[in-house]
Design a protein around this motif. Structure first.
Motif, PDB file in Angstrom:
ATOM      1  N   GLY A  55      13.371  14.466  -6.730  1.00  0.00           N
ATOM      2  CA  GLY A  55      13.482  13.640  -5.518  1.00  0.00           C
ATOM      3  C   GLY A  55      14.274  12.382  -5.833  1.00  0.00           C
ATOM      4  N   LEU A  56      15.221  12.044  -4.977  1.00  0.00           N
ATOM      5  CA  LEU A  56      16.078  10.878  -5.213  1.00  0.00           C
ATOM      6  C   LEU A  56      15.795   9.790  -4.175  1.00  0.00           C
ATOM      7  CD1 LEU A  56      19.532  12.674  -5.671  1.00  0.00           C
ATOM      8  CD2 LEU A  56      17.993  11.912  -7.477  1.00  0.00           C
ATOM      9  N   ALA A  57      15.933   8.536  -4.581  1.00  0.00           N
ATOM     10  CA  ALA A  57      15.839   7.431  -3.626  1.00  0.00           C
ATOM     11  C   ALA A  57      17.126   6.616  -3.650  1.00  0.00           C
ATOM     12  CB  ALA A  57      14.647   6.535  -3.955  1.00  0.00           C
ATOM     13  N   ALA A  58      17.443   6.005  -2.547  1.00  0.00           N
ATOM     14  CA  ALA A  58      18.555   5.065  -2.365  1.00  0.00           C
ATOM     15  C   ALA A  58      19.928   5.741  -2.326  1.00  0.00           C
ATOM     16  CB  ALA A  58      18.541   3.972  -3.438  1.00  0.00           C
TER      17      ALA A  58
ATOM     18  N   THR B 258       0.828  -1.215   0.000  1.00  0.00           N
ATOM     19  CA  THR B 258       0.000   0.000   0.000  1.00  0.00           C
ATOM     20  C   THR B 258       0.862   1.265   0.000  1.00  0.00           C
ATOM     21  OG1 THR B 258      -0.017   0.103   2.406  1.00  0.00           O
ATOM     22  CG2 THR B 258      -1.773  -1.193   1.369  1.00  0.00           C
ATOM     23  N   LEU B 259       0.215   2.360  -0.366  1.00  0.00           N
ATOM     24  CA  LEU B 259       0.883   3.665  -0.293  1.00  0.00           C
ATOM     25  C   LEU B 259       1.287   3.974   1.148  1.00  0.00           C
ATOM     26  CD1 LEU B 259       1.674   6.445  -1.485  1.00  0.00           C
ATOM     27  CD2 LEU B 259      -0.695   7.170  -1.128  1.00  0.00           C
ATOM     28  N   GLY B 260       0.346   3.780   2.083  1.00  0.00           N
ATOM     29  CA  GLY B 260       0.626   4.103   3.483  1.00  0.00           C
ATOM     30  C   GLY B 260       1.766   3.263   4.040  1.00  0.00           C
ATOM     31  N   GLY B 261       1.728   1.958   3.755  1.00  0.00           N
ATOM     32  CA  GLY B 261       2.791   1.080   4.249  1.00  0.00           C
ATOM     33  C   GLY B 261       4.138   1.463   3.674  1.00  0.00           C
ATOM     34  N   SER B 262       4.152   1.846   2.410  1.00  0.00           N
ATOM     35  CA  SER B 262       5.412   2.225   1.773  1.00  0.00           C
ATOM     36  C   SER B 262       6.010   3.449   2.452  1.00  0.00           C
ATOM     37  CB  SER B 262       5.185   2.529   0.288  1.00  0.00           C
ATOM     38  OG  SER B 262       4.717   1.376  -0.381  1.00  0.00           O
ATOM     39  N   LEU B 263       5.185   4.467   2.648  1.00  0.00           N
ATOM     40  CA  LEU B 263       5.703   5.697   3.259  1.00  0.00           C
ATOM     41  C   LEU B 263       6.111   5.468   4.709  1.00  0.00           C
ATOM     42  CD1 LEU B 263       4.955   7.052   0.680  1.00  0.00           C
ATOM     43  CD2 LEU B 263       3.642   8.753   1.927  1.00  0.00           C
ATOM     44  N   CYS B 264       5.293   4.685   5.442  1.00  0.00           N
ATOM     45  CA  CYS B 264       5.581   4.482   6.876  1.00  0.00           C
ATOM     46  C   CYS B 264       6.779   3.567   7.077  1.00  0.00           C
ATOM     47  CB  CYS B 264       4.354   3.915   7.580  1.00  0.00           C
ATOM     48  SG  CYS B 264       3.033   5.133   7.669  1.00  0.00           S
ATOM     49  N   GLN B 265       7.059   2.715   6.129  1.00  0.00           N
ATOM     50  CA  GLN B 265       8.246   1.869   6.239  1.00  0.00           C
ATOM     51  C   GLN B 265       9.505   2.741   6.202  1.00  0.00           C
ATOM     52  OE1 GLN B 265       8.361  -1.233   6.950  1.00  0.00           O
ATOM     53  NE2 GLN B 265      10.526  -1.617   6.653  1.00  0.00           N
ATOM     54  N   ALA B 266       9.451   3.825   5.416  1.00  0.00           N
ATOM     55  CA  ALA B 266      10.552   4.807   5.350  1.00  0.00           C
ATOM     56  C   ALA B 266      11.893   4.166   5.045  1.00  0.00           C
ATOM     57  CB  ALA B 266      10.616   5.633   6.641  1.00  0.00           C
ATOM     58  N   ASP B 267      11.858   3.182   4.165  1.00  0.00           N
ATOM     59  CA  ASP B 267      13.117   2.572   3.704  1.00  0.00           C
ATOM     60  C   ASP B 267      13.817   3.597   2.804  1.00  0.00           C
ATOM     61  OD1 ASP B 267      14.083  -0.646   3.006  1.00  0.00           O
ATOM     62  OD2 ASP B 267      14.837   0.990   1.755  1.00  0.00           O
ATOM     63  N   PRO B 268      15.124   3.769   2.963  1.00  0.00           N
ATOM     64  CA  PRO B 268      15.834   4.767   2.136  1.00  0.00           C
ATOM     65  C   PRO B 268      15.719   4.496   0.630  1.00  0.00           C
ATOM     66  CG  PRO B 268      17.236   3.984   3.928  1.00  0.00           C
ATOM     67  CD  PRO B 268      16.007   3.132   3.952  1.00  0.00           C
TER      68      PRO B 268
END
Ligand SMILES: Cc1cc2nc3c(=O)[nH]c(=O)nc-3n(C[C@H](O)[C@H](O)[C@H](O)COP(=O)(O)OP(=O)(O)OC[C@H]3O[C@@H](n4cnc5c(N)ncnc54)[C@H](O)[C@@H]3O)c2cc1C
Ligand code: FES
Ligand code: FES
Lengths: 291, 175
Positions: A216-219, A113-123
């Protein structure tokens, strides 16, 4: 065999009931949404909780994608697949479909889910980069009602967010502005893997001049990071290859990648530059194609 | 805790630990060992079952989370002694060698054909991209799914001889 440590399981019947449970149980309890980040961590015993509160029955109330004149509101339980398949969302923010196509695989996308993805806050998490790029804000509900925070405020560090023990992310809001487009570029080692590096871009034009642009960058650091320096540099300019190149140089310089099994620091900086350049170019091309 | 769900159309109810994963519930508590268990890390896809008609990795879902839902496993593909077109396709086109990945491949592609009865090679490859086969190199799996799609379409176009009204709605529903 990987098995989580024992816990008690409860199903949420409403958002307020879930918050009431969290309030009573404190940090011994966790919400489970798609479970595709939390359950693997619990199986490895990297995370142990005494209570799991399953919020999947709230999909009906928190699974929406609502388009309004000035914003799009997405409920925390919207699943990856729904984000990928929403034509309205794809029209307003093509970055979503770009990113969702390369998040995990179609079976995982049926649950996450969107919420789970954001709340996981994996870099390395992709949707956080998308939300940062689009200047989204997060609605967090607690016993005393809602509060709204920016993405910068939402992420406090790796695996750490502004959501308190007795709170829940309920909605993410995306401001809509005219004459814009967005794109997402990701390099992964194999299909369905986490990013080596990814870059999201969004550009808004006023005539033939950039009214605003965001990257916005990830990782490449402890959290997905917006790059205000790029926004400042691009605003007021006419889009050009030289400009995308300069933006890429800023991206490579401003990020904080570390060497790991996915690649060296140097390679990741190279990717940050190249992917930022491509994402900006594709965003501008999309505006021009649309007009 | 008590969990009740429908598995291949039959209601089952068992006393379980909350931490029990769906894959182990199916295999160890119900004896449905057709669903395989491989990587245990949501990567290989051999554990895929359908939950409310959507493919899900059952090593990454609690049995408790499936309570109240419809679960379909590879054992549920055969109907009244007739194999699913996909099962026949995998036999016809050598879609399996060791067979370890096969239950997950069959369930994912069953869901694909239910949504998209005439998928391209690319769409098939995309659908199974969360699944690993160490034997076939995937080409024969893709061919098997194409065989099944054609077989299903054949069944539909052969219907007019028997019953015109049913056939036209079946074809309409598939397009
Ligand atoms: C094989 C595999 C590959 C993957 N590849 C990628 C990838 O390439 N890119 C990527 O970005 N992601 C990837 N993911 C992660 C995937 O996108 C997850 O679905 C997602 O990170 C978590 O979503 P979820 O709903 O499953 O969250 P859960 O696992 O249910 O929850 C994650 C955390 O968020 C909390 N939480 C959930 N919802 C809320 C809420 N509403 N309010 C407050 N807290 C909440 C939970 O308590 C938990 O701490 C992958 C996952 C797997 C298994
Ligand atoms: S055992 Fe579930 S994905 Fe491999
Ligand atoms: S047939 Fe052996 S793993 Fe696929």
């Amino acid at each position: 065999m990987q098995v989580p440590a024992p816990f008690e399981y409860e199903r949420a019947t409403s958002v307020d009931q879930a918050i009431g449970l969290l309030d009573r149980l404190g940090d011994t309890a966790r919400l489970v949404a798609g479970g595709h980040s939390l359950l693997p961590m619990m199986k490895l015993r990297l995370a142990n909780f005494e209570y799991l509160i399953d919020i999947n029955d709230l999909s009906d109330v928190l699974g929406y994608i609502t388009v309004e004149p000035t914003q799009i509101r997405i409920g925390a339980m919207a699943r990856h697949r729904e984000l990928l398949e929403s034509a309205e969302l794809g029209r307003a923010f093509p970055i979503f479909a770009d990113a969702e196509k390369v998040i995990a695989d179609p079976v995982v996308r049926n649950r996450g889910t969107l919420g789970g993805s954001l709340c996981q806050a994996d870099p390395s998490e992709d949707l956080s980069a998308v939300c940062t790029t689009l200047n989204a804000s997060c609605v967090i509900r607690g016993r005393d009602g809602d509060r709204v925070v920016t993405m910068e405020e939402f992420h406090r560090g790796p695996y750490e967010t502004a959501v308190g023990d007795a709170e829940m992310l309920t909605e993410v809001r995306f401001p809509l502005r005219p004459n814009g487009a967005s794109a997402y570029e990701k390099v992964e080692r194999r299909a369905g893997d986490w990013a080596v590096v990814s870059s999201g871009a969004a550009v808004w034009l006023d005539g033939d001049v950039i009214a605003d642009a965001r990257v916005g960058l990830a990782a490449v650091g402890p959290n997905t990071a917006g790059l205000p320096e790029i926004s400042a540099m691009l605003t007021g300019q006419r889009p050009s290859e030289e400009l995308y190149e300069q933006a890429g140089i800023i991206a490579a310089r401003s990020c904080n990648p570390v060497t790991d099994m996915r690649g060296s620091e140097e390679y990741k900086r190279h990717l940050a530059k190249e992917l930022t350049r491509r994402a900006l170019r594709r965003s501008v091309n999309r505006i021009n194609e649309g007009s | 805790m008590q969990v009740t769900m429908s598995v291949n159309g039959a209601e089952v109810s068992r006393e379980i630990e909350a931490r029990l994963l769906l894959v182990h519930f199916l295999r160890d508590h119900l004896g449905l060992t057709g669903t395989h268990w491989g990587c245990d890390t949501s990567n290989c896809g051999t554990c895929v079952v359908l939950v409310d008609d959507e493919p899900v990795k059952s090593c990454t879902m609690l049995a408790a989370m499936a309570g109240g839902h419809d679960v379909r496993t590879v054992e549920g593909l055969e109907q009244d002694g007739v194999l699913d077109p996909l099962q026949r396709g995998f036999m016809e086109c050598h879609g399996l060698q060791c067979g370890f990945c096969t239950p997950g491949m069959l369930m994912t592609t069953r869901a694909l054909l239910d949504r998209n009865p005439d998928p391209t090679d690319h769409e098939i490859r995309e659908a199974i991209s969360g699944q690993i086969c160490r034997c076939t190199g995937y080409a024969t799996i893709v061919r098997s799914v194409q065989w099944a799609a054609a077989e299903q379409a054949g069944i539909r176009t052969s219907l007019p001889e028997q019953d015109d009204s049913r056939a036209s709605s079946a074809v309409g529903g598939a397009s």
